[in-house]
Write an enzyme that holds these catalytic residues in place. Structure first.
Site, PDB file in Angstrom:
ATOM      1  N   LYS A 161     -11.782  -8.998  -1.301  1.00  0.00           N
ATOM      2  CA  LYS A 161     -12.304 -10.519  -1.423  1.00  0.00           C
ATOM      3  C   LYS A 161     -12.132 -11.014  -2.746  1.00  0.00           C
ATOM      4  CE  LYS A 161     -15.338 -10.046   2.441  1.00  0.00           C
ATOM      5  NZ  LYS A 161     -16.671  -9.413   2.804  1.00  0.00           N
ATOM      6  N   GLN A 196     -22.337  -8.123   1.062  1.00  0.00           N
ATOM      7  CA  GLN A 196     -21.729  -7.257   1.746  1.00  0.00           C
ATOM      8  C   GLN A 196     -22.680  -6.641   2.733  1.00  0.00           C
ATOM      9  OE1 GLN A 196     -18.288  -7.187   2.164  1.00  0.00           O
ATOM     10  NE2 GLN A 196     -18.718  -6.000   3.768  1.00  0.00           N
ATOM     11  N   ASP A 243     -21.137 -16.893   4.202  1.00  0.00           N
ATOM     12  CA  ASP A 243     -21.030 -16.195   5.343  1.00  0.00           C
ATOM     13  C   ASP A 243     -21.617 -16.837   6.606  1.00  0.00           C
ATOM     14  OD1 ASP A 243     -19.486 -13.780   5.367  1.00  0.00           O
ATOM     15  OD2 ASP A 243     -21.126 -12.476   4.443  1.00  0.00           O
TER      16      ASP A 243
END
Ligand code: NDP
Length: 294
Positions: free
Chosen positions: A54, A98, A121
């Site tokens: 990422k 995460q 997200d």
């Protein structure tokens, strides 16, 4: 008959190029550099790889990437404090924590602490609600990437029967909302679904997001159907080595489907590309500027 392979890597590369062009325009026109903060707690090897990829992709696109690594014994209060700090940081437009988090931390509390405007997200309850009610929020990356690939392949999906196997909050449910928005007739199957084979046989579009290796048999796929395999499962081969397989029995499905995503190289690469795209969208909304056309 052998299905066309939907090349997720190529889709992702195209989207990343578009994002890089958008970032260049934002810098030039508004002196705005989108910034993505990624928070990694602990040392889970898969998470470390995702976070590294990422950050690499974020920097390649011209955005600012900020990485926060924390020990696995960080308290929930400390982690919430970090999220609050990032919510208030004007250089950070997107925040990704995460998952999974260590067991002593309440994941839902952490996700809910992220400002919905920076929730790239798309997991915050406000963003789920906006997606369900047709509002303008941020959409979870994996299902959004799946829909982009489906549109690229099929164009107009209106009236098609879509069967999604899996009903998680991060893949199955948002996928169902997105396909409803495309005017598909949507069925969501799960572990209690009866006669899953018959349900899948009726599908023009099959999305498998289960986490069980090759659960969806190739013989269940209707001739010409489009298959999106979200699953990532590591299985052991006879020689003791491991390999990645999806939730669909690829070798058989490829004989029936019109098009299918491989694992690896299908949905996975798109997820990161969409994360970058969501960060641009979030940055533009926060700055009150029009998102550059791509
Ligand atoms: P979850 O474990 O959260 O959800 C799995 C879903 O599958 C549940 O709804 C469950 O049903 C259903 N299910 C389980 N067993 C069966 C069965 N035998 N028959 C029918 N349905 C079943 O998984 P996620 O949605 O988070 O992830 C799914 C897969 O996608 C995983 O392999 C994951 O690694 C992968 N993934 C890949 C991503 C990518 O970028 N490519 C991103 C995210 C996930 P029930 O609700 O009844 O328990």
């Amino acid at each position: 008959m052998s299905a066309d392979v939907i090349d997720g890597k190529a889709f992702a590369a195209g989207l990343k190029q578009d994002v890089a062009r958008q970032v260049a325009v934002l810098k030039e026109k508004y002196d705005l550099t989108p910034g993505l903060a990624v928070v990694l707690v602990g040392e889970d090897p898969a998470s470390q790889i995702y976070v590294r990829n990422k950050n690499k992709s974020t920097k390649e696109s011209g955005m600012n990437g900020f990485e926060y690594r924390r020990d696995p014994d960080i308290s929930e209060a400390e982690l919430l404090g970090l999220v609050k700090k990032l919510n208030e940081d004007p250089l950070v437009h997107g925040i990704l924590v995460q998952l999974p988090l260590p067991g002593h931390i309440n994941e839902a509390a952490v996700i809910d602490a992220i400002s919905p405007a920076k929730d790239v997200d798309g997991f915050h309850v406000i963003n789920s609600g906006l997606l369900a009610t047709g509002g303008q929020g941020l959409v979870p990356c994996t299902p959004l990437g799946c829909v982009m690939m489906l549109k690229g392949r099929l164009g107009n999906m209106s009236g098609l029967n879509a069967v999604i196997v899996g009903r998680s909050n991060i893949v199955g449910k948002p996928m169902a909302q997105l396909l409803l928005n495309e005017n598909c007739t949507v069925t969501v199957a799960h572990s209690r679904t009866r006669n899953l084979d018959a349900v899948v046989r009726g599908a023009d579009i099959v999305v498998a997001a289960v986490g069980v290796a090759e659960l969806v048999k190739g013989s269940w796929i209707r001739d010409g159907a489009t298959v999106i395999d979200v699953g990532i499962n590591r299985i052991e081969k006879a020689d003791g080595k491991t390999r990645l397989v999806g939730d669909v029995e690829y070798a058989e499905a490829v004989k029936h489907a019109g098009a299918i995503t491989p694992v690896p190289g299908g949905v996975g690469p798109m997820t990161i590309a969409v994360l970058l795209k969501n960060t641009v969208t979030a940055a533009c909304r926060q700055a009150g500027v029009e998102e550059p056309e791509i």
